[in-house]
Design an enzyme around this catalytic site. Structure first.
Site, PDB file in Angstrom:
ATOM      1  N   GLY A 122       0.806  -1.216   0.000  1.00 42.30           N
ATOM      2  CA  GLY A 122       0.000   0.000   0.000  1.00 42.30           C
ATOM      3  C   GLY A 122       0.838   1.264   0.000  1.00 42.30           C
ATOM      4  O   GLY A 122       0.368   2.334  -0.394  1.00 42.30           O
ATOM      5  N   ASP A 169       1.430 -12.171   5.738  1.00 42.60           N
ATOM      6  CA  ASP A 169       2.037 -11.284   4.747  1.00 42.60           C
ATOM      7  C   ASP A 169       3.381 -10.756   5.246  1.00 42.60           C
ATOM      8  O   ASP A 169       4.114 -10.124   4.485  1.00 42.60           O
ATOM      9  CB  ASP A 169       1.097 -10.112   4.407  1.00 42.60           C
ATOM     10  CG  ASP A 169       0.614  -9.372   5.639  1.00 42.60           C
ATOM     11  OD1 ASP A 169       0.057 -10.018   6.547  1.00 42.60           O
ATOM     12  OD2 ASP A 169       0.813  -8.155   5.717  1.00 42.60           O
TER      13      ASP A 169
END
Ligand code: AMP
Ligand code: MG
Length: 491
Positions: free
Chosen positions: A94, A254
């Protein structure tokens, strides 16, 4: 000036070209007023990037992603992940970009990755930015981990962007340039699996094999061998964390690499006093990622990797499960072997094979030292270092740290009878770790523009095993008023 860097180093876009489904080409946000805060000259040298070049205006812009070198294709990577046990089908970078890979002077392929480089299509509600304190924190702690011989991503540089960033207050923005053997994560496999594109999943696995476990390509079942290799690497990694008292703090899938390197230093911390339940992250209210839970969580994450890879193990789902379970089942023995061997080294003893008299004695001494540590607030790092002095004949410094002196004397008598190797102990028990109160002190000063405490601290943690005159304050535990330390995510 186009200096040394680009004439000698060629960036590749290997991930971007091999796995375009996982790579969104993207540009970094322009930084208004770049300022290089710290550069890892030695690491730059390893990469074949001239530090003098990286200090030029163009080099600094490269470290921000604002100057894209020849061959590089900056991409935001797509991945999924279990965060605190809950599955998110789409996370991705992001606020980060993979600038590309390069082959270092030793012939190893390394990722150059930029964290805090602006919003990407995966940014969701985030601002895409990072701030000076947390980026310097990752720099310091990852370099300390490397010096402690723990596999980790490395830090190449932190560049201030000159842009104020809104957090609880306005804070100075920054970008961290990170180096890794790759950024493939458990979450990358979860993402590929969820696309139902089996060819993509296979391509991802082939990419992982060629980058990290080339021997697996020659195994009878290469994908199973890949999985088994990740299991072994992660078991060894988490054992090393445990041995130095490191709490990662956000072991989401992740944030777990396929390479076995530690990644994503967010709310991490080193324990001062030994405490199996140690939790520092403000958002880890249930203690899911507490110190003693880390091996269990790693195994849980690897089960998620197995699920994602299942179709690669066998066409028939039923038949895929048994070998996956068998491979995952090895996690516990890999972990306990690595941890037990590490503990024996911390105690300076050899032990013997399991089941032998020497083996049993070593195992009892390891259990015994953990019991002593659990019994009272004992500074984990200091205690083991002082045991090194005990191995040299002076047990007063270590003895003075425990409450139950009779228990210590009984334990120490048995231990000393084995003639522990003090030199070995000093090579594995650090004097200097990134202690939380000192990390906070250094980052607070840096946020105010004074890099001197950070630079001093970095020099200290770079040589963790070598005791030096004048650095006493770096060996001490937190002051009484430091309180229950909390670290913050979303940094
Ligand atoms: P982490 O657990 O810190 O590794 O981050 C989890 C996810 O949140 C990743 O997908 C990050 O890219 C994303 N993220 C974290 N901070 C930000 C931010 N400031 N802007 C956009 N995305 C972010
Ligand atoms: Mg992450």
């Amino acid at each position: 000036m186009t200096a040394a860097a680009e004439s000698t180093v060629t960036f590749e876009g290997l991930f971007a070209s091999s796995l375009p489904e996982l790579a969104v080409p993207w540009q970094a946000e322009e930084a208004p007023e770049p300022g290089l805060l710290v550069l890892n000259d030695a690491l730059a040298g390893e990469l074949g990037l001239a530090p003098e070049y990286l200090k030029t205006p163009e080099g600094v812009r490269l470290l921000l992603g604002n100057h894209v070198p020849a061959g590089a294709t900056p991409v935001a990577q797509a991945y999924a992940g279990h965060q605190f046990g809950g599955y998110s089908p789409l996370l991705g970078d992001g606020r980060a970009l993979l600038l590309g890979e390069l082959v270092d002077v030793a012939g190893r392929r390394r990722d150059i990755h930029l964290k805090g480089s602006g919003r990407t299509p995966f940014a969701r509600a985030g601002d895409g930015r990072a701030v000076v304190g947390p980026m310097l924190r990752e720099y310091l702690v990852s370099e300390a981990m490397h010096a402690l011989n723990i596999p980790t991503t490395r830090a190449l540089a932190v560049v201030a962007t000159g842009r104020p960033v809104r957090r609880d207050t306005m804070l100075p923005g920054a970008v961290l340039a990170r180096v890794a053997s790759s950024h493939l994560r458990v979450g990358s496999f979860q993402y590929a699996r969820a696309t139902d594109n089996m060819e993509l999943l296979r391509r991802l696995a082939d990419h992982a094999i060629s980058r990290h476990y080339p021997a697996a390509a020659r195994a009878e079942h290469p994908y199973l061998e890949l999985f088994a290799s990740v299991v072994a690497a992660q078991a060894g990694l988490v054992a090393r964390w445990m041995l130095v008292g490191f709490v990662h703090g956000v072991m989401n899938t992740d944030n777990m690499t396929i390479s076995g390197e530690t990644i994503d230093y967010g709310p991490c911390a080193f324990m001062d006093a030994f405490n199996p339940g140690a939790v520092y992250s403000s958002i880890d209210v249930g203690g899911r990622y507490a110190y003693a839970n880390q091996p269990v969580v790693a195994e849980w994450n690897l089960a998620r990797l197995a699920e994602a890879m299942l179709p690669l193990f066998h066409e028939d789902q039923e038949q895929a499960v048994a070998p996956a379970v068998e491979a995952l089942g090895k996690f516990r023995s890999h972990y306990s072997d690595a941890w037990f061997n590490g503990m024996k080294a911390k105690l300076g003893i050899k032990g013997g094979p399991a089941g032998s008299k020497e083996g049993d004695e070593a195992s009892e001494l390891v259990d015994g030292v953990i019991a002593l540590l659990k019994d009272g607030p004992v500074d984990y790092t200091q205690f083991f270092r002082r045991l090194g002095q005990a191995a040299r004949g002076d047990d007063r410094p270590a003895r003075g740290m425990v409450l139950d002196l009779a228990a210590f004397d009984a334990w120490a008598g048995r231990w000393a009878a084995l003639k522990p190797d003090a030199g070995l102990m000093d090579s594995v028990n650090p004097v200097y770790i990134p202690r939380n109160h000192l990390v906070e002190e250094a980052l607070a000063a840096a946020t105010e523009g004074d890099m001197a405490p950070f630079n001093r601290f970095l020099d200290v943690v770079r040589f963790p095993f070598q005791e030096r005159q004048g650095l006493e304050r770096y060996t001490e535990g937190p002051p009484e008023d430091f309180g229950a330390y909390r670290t913050f995510c979303g940094t």
